[in-house]
Scaffold this active site. Structure first.
Site, PDB file in Angstrom:
ATOM      1  N   ALA A  66       0.861  -1.178   0.000  1.00  0.00           N
ATOM      2  CA  ALA A  66       0.000   0.000   0.000  1.00  0.00           C
ATOM      3  C   ALA A  66       0.906   1.240   0.000  1.00  0.00           C
ATOM      4  O   ALA A  66       2.057   1.177   0.443  1.00  0.00           O
ATOM      5  CB  ALA A  66      -0.890  -0.023   1.230  1.00  0.00           C
ATOM      6  N   GLY A 109       0.705  -5.104   0.966  1.00  0.00           N
ATOM      7  CA  GLY A 109      -0.503  -5.194   0.155  1.00  0.00           C
ATOM      8  C   GLY A 109      -0.238  -5.811  -1.219  1.00  0.00           C
ATOM      9  O   GLY A 109      -1.136  -6.395  -1.822  1.00  0.00           O
ATOM     10  N   GLU A 112      -0.392  -9.374  -0.681  1.00  0.00           N
ATOM     11  CA  GLU A 112      -1.793  -9.712  -0.376  1.00  0.00           C
ATOM     12  C   GLU A 112      -2.642  -9.751  -1.644  1.00  0.00           C
ATOM     13  O   GLU A 112      -3.479 -10.639  -1.815  1.00  0.00           O
ATOM     14  CB  GLU A 112      -2.361  -8.707   0.633  1.00  0.00           C
ATOM     15  N   GLU A 132       4.811  -5.160   7.127  1.00  0.00           N
ATOM     16  CA  GLU A 132       4.023  -4.146   7.845  1.00  0.00           C
ATOM     17  C   GLU A 132       4.524  -3.904   9.263  1.00  0.00           C
ATOM     18  O   GLU A 132       4.489  -2.782   9.763  1.00  0.00           O
ATOM     19  CB  GLU A 132       2.545  -4.556   7.899  1.00  0.00           C
TER      20      GLU A 132
HETATM   21  N1  CO8 Z   1       4.575   3.283  -0.676  1.00  0.00           N
HETATM   22  C1  CO8 Z   1       4.969   4.457  -1.217  1.00  0.00           C
HETATM   23  N2  CO8 Z   1       6.119   4.608  -1.906  1.00  0.00           N
HETATM   24  C2  CO8 Z   1       6.917   3.526  -2.038  1.00  0.00           C
HETATM   25  C3  CO8 Z   1       6.572   2.269  -1.492  1.00  0.00           C
HETATM   26  C4  CO8 Z   1       5.328   2.173  -0.780  1.00  0.00           C
HETATM   27  N3  CO8 Z   1       4.884   1.004  -0.265  1.00  0.00           N
HETATM   28  N4  CO8 Z   1       7.563   1.396  -1.765  1.00  0.00           N
HETATM   29  C5  CO8 Z   1       8.475   2.072  -2.482  1.00  0.00           C
HETATM   30  N5  CO8 Z   1       8.107   3.354  -2.641  1.00  0.00           N
HETATM   31  C6  CO8 Z   1       8.822   4.435  -3.341  1.00  0.00           C
HETATM   32  C7  CO8 Z   1       9.992   4.933  -2.503  1.00  0.00           C
HETATM   33  O1  CO8 Z   1       9.533   5.870  -1.545  1.00  0.00           O
HETATM   34  C8  CO8 Z   1      10.853   5.546  -3.577  1.00  0.00           C
HETATM   35  O2  CO8 Z   1      10.320   6.813  -3.932  1.00  0.00           O
HETATM   36  P1  CO8 Z   1      11.303   8.098  -4.155  1.00  0.00           P
HETATM   37  O3  CO8 Z   1      12.175   7.672  -5.306  1.00  0.00           O
HETATM   38  O4  CO8 Z   1      10.352   9.184  -4.470  1.00  0.00           O
HETATM   39  O5  CO8 Z   1      12.065   8.247  -2.884  1.00  0.00           O
HETATM   40  C9  CO8 Z   1      10.650   4.620  -4.780  1.00  0.00           C
HETATM   41  O6  CO8 Z   1       9.431   3.909  -4.514  1.00  0.00           O
HETATM   42  C10 CO8 Z   1      11.748   3.603  -4.942  1.00  0.00           C
HETATM   43  O7  CO8 Z   1      11.905   2.905  -3.721  1.00  0.00           O
HETATM   44  P2  CO8 Z   1      13.308   2.717  -2.991  1.00  0.00           P
HETATM   45  O8  CO8 Z   1      14.225   3.866  -3.282  1.00  0.00           O
HETATM   46  O9  CO8 Z   1      13.033   2.412  -1.547  1.00  0.00           O
HETATM   47  O10 CO8 Z   1      13.861   1.415  -3.760  1.00  0.00           O
HETATM   48  P3  CO8 Z   1      14.820   0.272  -3.201  1.00  0.00           P
HETATM   49  O11 CO8 Z   1      15.163  -0.577  -4.386  1.00  0.00           O
HETATM   50  O12 CO8 Z   1      15.933   0.836  -2.381  1.00  0.00           O
HETATM   51  O13 CO8 Z   1      13.898  -0.598  -2.179  1.00  0.00           O
HETATM   52  C11 CO8 Z   1      11.873  -1.719  -1.497  1.00  0.00           C
HETATM   53  C12 CO8 Z   1      12.764  -1.275  -2.674  1.00  0.00           C
HETATM   54  C13 CO8 Z   1      12.598  -2.799  -0.676  1.00  0.00           C
HETATM   55  C14 CO8 Z   1      10.613  -2.310  -2.109  1.00  0.00           C
HETATM   56  C15 CO8 Z   1      11.556  -0.501  -0.585  1.00  0.00           C
HETATM   57  O14 CO8 Z   1      11.044   0.551  -1.397  1.00  0.00           O
HETATM   58  C16 CO8 Z   1      10.539  -0.775   0.498  1.00  0.00           C
HETATM   59  O15 CO8 Z   1      10.873  -1.358   1.522  1.00  0.00           O
HETATM   60  N6  CO8 Z   1       9.276  -0.348   0.291  1.00  0.00           N
HETATM   61  C17 CO8 Z   1       8.225  -0.421   1.277  1.00  0.00           C
HETATM   62  C18 CO8 Z   1       7.746  -1.837   1.466  1.00  0.00           C
HETATM   63  C19 CO8 Z   1       6.674  -1.898   2.523  1.00  0.00           C
HETATM   64  O16 CO8 Z   1       6.877  -1.603   3.682  1.00  0.00           O
HETATM   65  N7  CO8 Z   1       5.466  -2.343   2.122  1.00  0.00           N
HETATM   66  C20 CO8 Z   1       4.343  -2.506   3.029  1.00  0.00           C
HETATM   67  C21 CO8 Z   1       3.487  -1.280   3.037  1.00  0.00           C
HETATM   68  S1  CO8 Z   1       2.150  -1.410   4.216  1.00  0.00           S
HETATM   69  C22 CO8 Z   1       0.963  -2.305   3.403  1.00  0.00           C
HETATM   70  O17 CO8 Z   1       1.109  -2.697   2.284  1.00  0.00           O
HETATM   71  C23 CO8 Z   1      -0.313  -2.587   4.166  1.00  0.00           C
HETATM   72  C24 CO8 Z   1      -1.433  -3.030   3.247  1.00  0.00           C
HETATM   73  C25 CO8 Z   1      -2.696  -3.351   3.955  1.00  0.00           C
HETATM   74  C26 CO8 Z   1      -3.058  -2.238   4.901  1.00  0.00           C
HETATM   75  C27 CO8 Z   1      -4.326  -2.525   5.613  1.00  0.00           C
HETATM   76  C28 CO8 Z   1      -4.667  -1.433   6.640  1.00  0.00           C
HETATM   77  C29 CO8 Z   1      -6.100  -1.514   7.208  1.00  0.00           C
END
Ligand code: CO8
Length: 258
Positions: A66, A109, A112, A132
């Site tokens: 998400a 997500g 998921e 998460e």
């Molecule tokens: N949301 C928003 N932006 C994101 C996300 C995300 N989930 N993942 C990556 N991005 C963005 C980064 O912010 C970055 O943007 P910018 O260039 O503007 O800084 C761009 O994508 C590239 O990402 P990275 O520079 O971090 O790339 P890397 O190759 O270094 O890393 C990863 C890749 C490992 C995928 C890393 O980006 C990461 O860890 N992302 C987040 C993963 C995460 O925590 N996902 C879980 C999110 S919570 C969720 O999904 C809950 C869903 C259900 C909720 C239910 C609630 C009721």
């Protein structure tokens, strides 16, 4: 066909291909993307020329979860009153088979949504995870339930409690994905699978999907009853006559008659 900004759609024969297309954000699943995905799924589900849907991302990410920027300011009870995850369940309302073709990250997500699909194919670079916990939350769109059913309690617990990612080989060993293929072959394999389904009887395919999914929701006795009813009802279709006649006449069946 509708205009989309965050996804790309294309029919390849009987396969309706939907590509998540927010590469600058690792295909993070924001509200607009999920609304567009729901619309595209409904459109392909209603299109009689489409037998199965392929949902994919790009080489780096199926979806990294998400959208964390969109989620950060949300607070309770607003999240409860306006459940932003509810529209995600559009994937579950699709009656045709949905194949997730996962390359790169399928996190939170993203994992998921992949698990809401009927068949998961993984590229050799795929990585699955429920990170998460590292954000101070827990999975909210089925991660704790579907992952546990797919790979068992101990592995799921380790992943959900620590955020550890699983690579494609481990995902295949654990039963999360049907097959791992080289990255370059991921989409062609998924489309070929959809085409193969397209050669079969549409009502039999829809009922097969319904029956297998029932195994996740119903007690065994009820599931067996549902399966029996579906099985017996298919003897009312022309496709059953055609399929069995073709076998006995040693020829290829010609389905899609219902
Ligand atoms: N949301 C928003 N932006 C994101 C996300 C995300 N989930 N993942 C990556 N991005 C963005 C980064 O912010 C970055 O943007 P910018 O260039 O503007 O800084 C761009 O994508 C590239 O990402 P990275 O520079 O971090 O790339 P890397 O190759 O270094 O890393 C990863 C890749 C490992 C995928 C890393 O980006 C990461 O860890 N992302 C987040 C993963 C995460 O925590 N996902 C879980 C999110 S919570 C969720 O999904 C809950 C869903 C259900 C909720 C239910 C609630 C009721």
């Amino acid at each position: 066909m509708a205009e989309y900004e965050m996804i790309l759609t294309e029919a390849q024969g009987a396969a309706g291909v939907i590509r998540l297309n927010r590469p600058q954000a690792m295909n993070a699943l924001c509200d607009q993307l999920m609304d567009e995905l729901a619309q595209a799924l409904r459109a392909f589900d209603a299109d009689p020329a489409i037998a199965a849907i392929v949902l994919t991302g790009n080489e780096k990410a199926f979806a990294a979860g998400a959208d964390i920027r969109e989620m950060q300011p949300r607070s309770w009870p607003g999240t409860y009153l306006n459940d932003f995850i509810a529209p995600w369940e559009a994937v579950l309302g699709v009656r045709k088979p949905v194949i997730a073709a996962v390359a790169g990250f399928a996190l939170g997500g993203g994992c998921e949504v992949a698990m809401m699909c009927d068949i998961l194919l993984a590229a050799d670079n795929a990585r699955f995870g429920q990170p998460e916990i590292k954000l101070g939350i827990v999975p909210g769109a089925g991660g704790s339930q579907r992952l546990t059913r797919a790979i068992g309690k101990s592995k799921a617990m380790e992943m959900v409690l620590t955020g550890r990612m699983m690579d494609a080989a481990e995902a295949e060993r654990g039963g999360l994905v049907a097959r791992v293929v080289p990255l370059a072959e991921l989409l062609p394999e998924a489309v070929a699978l959809a085409q193969k389904i397209g050669e079969l009887s549409p009502p039999a395919v829809a009922m097969a999907k319904e029956a297998v999914n029932a195994a996740f929701e119903l007690p065994l006795r009820e599931g067996l009853r549902l399966e029996r009813r579906l099985f017996l009802s298919l003897f009312g279709t022309e496709d059953q006559k055609e399929g069995m006649a073709a076998f006995n006449e040693k020829r290829k069946p010609s389905f899609r008659r219902g």
